[in-house]
Scaffold this motif. Structure first.
Motif, PDB file in Angstrom:
ATOM      1  N   LEU A   5      -1.562 -49.347 -45.934  1.00  0.00           N
ATOM      2  CA  LEU A   5      -2.865 -49.753 -45.406  1.00  0.00           C
ATOM      3  C   LEU A   5      -3.314 -48.779 -44.332  1.00  0.00           C
ATOM      4  N   ASP A   6      -4.525 -48.210 -44.485  1.00  0.00           N
ATOM      5  CA  ASP A   6      -5.146 -47.421 -43.423  1.00  0.00           C
ATOM      6  C   ASP A   6      -5.879 -48.393 -42.500  1.00  0.00           C
ATOM      7  N   LEU A   7      -5.425 -48.474 -41.261  1.00  0.00           N
ATOM      8  CA  LEU A   7      -5.925 -49.505 -40.340  1.00  0.00           C
ATOM      9  C   LEU A   7      -6.451 -48.867 -39.066  1.00  0.00           C
ATOM     10  N   ARG A   8      -7.633 -49.280 -38.663  1.00  0.00           N
ATOM     11  CA  ARG A   8      -8.179 -48.886 -37.365  1.00  0.00           C
ATOM     12  C   ARG A   8      -8.226 -50.107 -36.460  1.00  0.00           C
ATOM     13  N   VAL A   9      -7.784 -49.936 -35.230  1.00  0.00           N
ATOM     14  CA  VAL A   9      -7.914 -50.975 -34.206  1.00  0.00           C
ATOM     15  C   VAL A   9      -8.979 -50.512 -33.215  1.00  0.00           C
ATOM     16  N   TRP A  10     -10.026 -51.327 -33.059  1.00  0.00           N
ATOM     17  CA  TRP A  10     -11.123 -51.040 -32.143  1.00  0.00           C
ATOM     18  C   TRP A  10     -10.917 -51.810 -30.842  1.00  0.00           C
ATOM     19  N   ARG A  11     -11.308 -51.174 -29.741  1.00  0.00           N
ATOM     20  CA  ARG A  11     -11.422 -51.887 -28.460  1.00  0.00           C
ATOM     21  C   ARG A  11     -12.860 -51.702 -27.988  1.00  0.00           C
ATOM     22  N   LEU A  12     -13.563 -52.818 -27.794  1.00  0.00           N
ATOM     23  CA  LEU A  12     -15.001 -52.753 -27.525  1.00  0.00           C
ATOM     24  C   LEU A  12     -15.360 -53.111 -26.096  1.00  0.00           C
ATOM     25  N   ALA A  13     -14.377 -53.330 -25.236  1.00  0.00           N
ATOM     26  CA  ALA A  13     -14.662 -53.545 -23.817  1.00  0.00           C
ATOM     27  C   ALA A  13     -15.009 -52.208 -23.165  1.00  0.00           C
ATOM     28  N   GLY A  14     -15.968 -52.218 -22.255  1.00  0.00           N
ATOM     29  CA  GLY A  14     -16.350 -50.991 -21.564  1.00  0.00           C
ATOM     30  C   GLY A  14     -16.879 -49.953 -22.535  1.00  0.00           C
ATOM     31  N   ALA A  15     -16.463 -48.670 -22.318  1.00  0.00           N
ATOM     32  CA  ALA A  15     -16.903 -47.597 -23.202  1.00  0.00           C
ATOM     33  C   ALA A  15     -16.278 -47.728 -24.586  1.00  0.00           C
ATOM     34  N   GLY A  16     -15.099 -48.366 -24.648  1.00  0.00           N
ATOM     35  CA  GLY A  16     -14.457 -48.622 -25.924  1.00  0.00           C
ATOM     36  C   GLY A  16     -13.636 -47.447 -26.437  1.00  0.00           C
ATOM     37  N   TRP A  17     -12.801 -47.731 -27.435  1.00  0.00           N
ATOM     38  CA  TRP A  17     -11.974 -46.716 -28.081  1.00  0.00           C
ATOM     39  C   TRP A  17     -11.486 -47.256 -29.427  1.00  0.00           C
ATOM     40  N   TYR A  18     -10.856 -46.376 -30.200  1.00  0.00           N
ATOM     41  CA  TYR A  18     -10.183 -46.831 -31.416  1.00  0.00           C
ATOM     42  C   TYR A  18      -8.902 -46.032 -31.609  1.00  0.00           C
ATOM     43  N   ARG A  19      -7.976 -46.614 -32.363  1.00  0.00           N
ATOM     44  CA  ARG A  19      -6.754 -45.943 -32.809  1.00  0.00           C
ATOM     45  C   ARG A  19      -6.590 -46.171 -34.311  1.00  0.00           C
ATOM     46  N   ASP A  20      -6.181 -45.130 -35.031  1.00  0.00           N
ATOM     47  CA  ASP A  20      -5.950 -45.222 -36.469  1.00  0.00           C
ATOM     48  C   ASP A  20      -4.455 -45.221 -36.769  1.00  0.00           C
ATOM     49  N   TYR A  21      -4.071 -46.077 -37.726  1.00  0.00           N
ATOM     50  CA  TYR A  21      -2.660 -46.225 -38.079  1.00  0.00           C
ATOM     51  C   TYR A  21      -2.492 -46.233 -39.589  1.00  0.00           C
TER      52      TYR A  21
END
Length: 385
Positions: A273-289
């Motif tokens: 599974l190609d999975l992205r985890v998003w963080r949407l607090a503040g400016a935000g970020w993502y990580r791909d796994y």
């Protein structure tokens, strides 16, 4: 525009909304030459098991018939038939038809005043069964036409007239009019979205072919089932689209995070599974796994269990995240697995007269870019499961 955003650092919120819009998009066109991305295939013996159960239920009605005798007298006839064998074969009587042959045996009681006795009867019935869609989502099999009805009657004792014609008429009505619809699939219960549907009975097997509303999903590859098997096949691209849609519909999890399963591949007893985890607090970020896990059956139900994780990319300033914890919190893998379980014919107990039908999954695998769930159809009686 995306290039400009990335050049000065990604606008995480805009990227997330763009991905969300794409994931939630729904295809509505119905091309004339569409290929199915979800297929249910039922072997001829598996369906014959269901026909056997339904025909026995229709014939075991406790009927009380009246046989006219000489001199204005009449006898009461009480037949009870049991189907011992049902056989299906191809038929060109209609677009989704199968020819059926039934072999059965009966015990027939008769009474006249204070006289009475029993005799045996051997039964053979031939006809055509039609697959049809009811209420837009239930696929059932029902008699299309009853042809031959042959009876070989044993010694009737002192009964002064032959009950053959009376019993033939009873059997014809019971099979042609009273046979309960045989449930093959309830597509609404599965929760899997359907754009189009067609039925096929080529080569004596039943195929329920569906086109999901996942844009761009490629066809499922599903071979012929064994005679006693039922198979459900969902293309991995349709599976991935459904996972992604479910994740964005779920929305935010704890700590303003969201998961985005971007693609899935299934092979043998494993998935990737190609999975992205998003963080949407503040400016935000993502990580791909890249998540790898197991395809298996647990308590005869499909289970997708993530095992290992490798990080493959991240946006600037991304913090540490636990993707497997996020997957378990979202519960989307279990939700999709449950939807596939419910798509199997008679996934829940379906009553046909006095008996029930239930599908039991026996194995799951990834094969030819398709998730395959294979099982068998069982007849259950009373409260037995």
């Amino acid at each position: 525009m995306l290039a400009l955003l990335l050049a000065c650092g990604p606008d995480i919120h805009s990227l997330y909304e763009a991905e969300r819009e794409a994931a939630l998009s729904v295809a509505s066109e119905r091309p004339a030459d569409w290929q199915p991305d979800l297929v249910i295939a039922i072997g001829e013996n598996a369906l014959a098991t269901a026909v056997d159960a339904a025909a026995t239920a229709a014939l075991a009605t406790g009927a009380n018939l009246t046989l006219a005798l000489p001199l204005g007298a009449s006898a009461k006839i009480s037949p009870t038939f049991t189907v011992q064998k049902a056989t299906l074969s191809p038929s060109d009587a209609c677009a989704a038809c199968l020819h059926f042959d039934l072999e059965g045996v009966g015990r027939v009681g008769w009474s006249l005043a204070n006289l009475g006795d029993r005799f045996t009867a051997i039964l053979e019935v031939g006809g055509v069964m039609e697959l049809r869609v009811e209420d837009g989502h239930r696929v059932v099999a029902k008699p299309f036409r009853v042809g031959k009805v042959e009876l070989k009657i044993g010694d009737v004792g002192s009964l002064s007239a032959s009950p053959a014609r009376l019993l033939q008429d009873f059997v014809r009505r019971a099979i042609g009019e009273n046979l309960p619809p045989i449930p093959l699939a309830d597509l609404a219960a599965s929760g899997l979205p359907m754009r189009d549907l067609r039925l096929s009975t080529a080569a004596g097997q039943v195929r329920i072919e569906m086109l999901s509303n996942v844009p761009g999903a490629r066809p499922a590859t599903v071979g012929a089932p064994g005679p006693d098997a039922i198979i459900l096949g969902l293309s991995e691209t349709a599976l991935g689209g459904l996972l992604r849609r479910a994740a964005f519909e779920k929305g935010l999890l704890q700590y303003d995070t969201a998961i985005d399963p971007r693609a899935i591949e299934v092979e043998g007893s494993t998935f990737r599974l190609d999975l992205r985890v998003w963080r949407l607090a503040g400016a935000g970020w993502y990580r791909d796994y890249e998540v790898q896990g197991d395809l298996a059956l647990a308590d005869k139900k499909l289970k997708l269990t993530p095992k290992t994780v490798v990080e493959v990319a991240q946006s600037p300033g991304a913090e540490l995240a636990d993707p497997i914890a996020a997957l378990f919190e979202s519960a989307i893998l279990d939700a999709i697995a449950s939807g596939l379980d419910r798509s199997l014919p008679a996934a829940r107990r379906e009553d046909v007269g006095a008996v029930g039908l239930r599908a039991v999954a026996s194995q799951v695998r990834g094969e030819n870019d398709t998730l395959i769930v294979e099982g068998e159809l069982r007849v259950v009686k009373g409260k037995d499961e």
